[in-house]
Design an enzyme around this catalytic site. Structure first.
Site, short mmCIF file in Angstrom:
data_model
loop_
_atom_site.label_atom_id
_atom_site.label_comp_id
_atom_site.label_asym_id
_atom_site.label_seq_id
_atom_site.Cartn_x
_atom_site.Cartn_y
_atom_site.Cartn_z
N CYS A 92 16.03 37.98 59.42
CA CYS A 92 16.19 37.87 60.75
C CYS A 92 14.83 37.47 61.53
CB CYS A 92 16.76 39.23 61.40
SG CYS A 92 15.65 40.27 61.53
N CYS A 134 16.40 28.95 58.99
CA CYS A 134 16.32 29.13 57.58
C CYS A 134 15.60 28.11 57.01
CB CYS A 134 17.79 29.77 57.11
SG CYS A 134 17.81 30.40 55.56
N CYS A 182 20.89 36.85 62.73
CA CYS A 182 20.87 36.60 63.89
C CYS A 182 20.96 34.94 63.94
CB CYS A 182 19.57 37.29 64.39
SG CYS A 182 18.13 36.36 64.02
#
EC number: 1.20.4.4
Length: 133
Positions: free
Chosen positions: A10, A89, A82
């Site tokens: 997250c 990412c 999230c």
């Protein structure tokens, strides 16, 4: 059977991913290496620790960690929790599966919000485990 690795990510590795790591270790057990990390580190939220303590899972020794490329590349599954983590990412090798399980951020909210998000994360990990059988 080799242990599989799941990596929860997250934005700040403060609440959601910490709770997911705690639930993951509890629910997935010895068959999985369970880790969590953040795009940034914000420290483990004391309310997340308290929320998990309510369900007899101790995450008080967890640390808030940045994404580790070695763990990332060796993961079987990377789960973003999230939209910030999903959008930011790092690129994953082809052998690493990625899923997005979005949860509300309880940080800065009232206590019942922490409990709700904690329970939703636990339920989702339990559902995931049931797909493995």
């Amino acid at each position: 059977m080799d242990k599989k690795t799941i990596y929860f990510i997250c934005s700040g590795n403060s609440c959601r991913s910490q709770m997911a790591e705690g639930w993951g270790k509890e629910i997935l057990g010895e068959d999985w290496n369970v880790y969590s990390a953040g795009i940034e580190t914000h420290g483990v939220n004391p309310k997340a620790i308290e929320a998990m303590k309510e369900v007899d899972i101790d995450i008080s020794n967890h640390t808030s960690d940045l994404i580790d490329s070695d763990i990332l590349e060796q993961s079987d599954l990377v789960v973003t929790l999230c939209s910030d983590a999903d959008d930011n990412c790092p690129i994953l090798p082809p052998n690493v599966k990625k899923e997005h399980w979005g949860f509300d951020d309880p940080a800065g909210k009232e206590w019942p919000e922490f409990q709700r998000v904690r329970d939703e994360i636990g339920k989702r990990i339990q559902e995931f485990k049931e797909t493995l059988v």
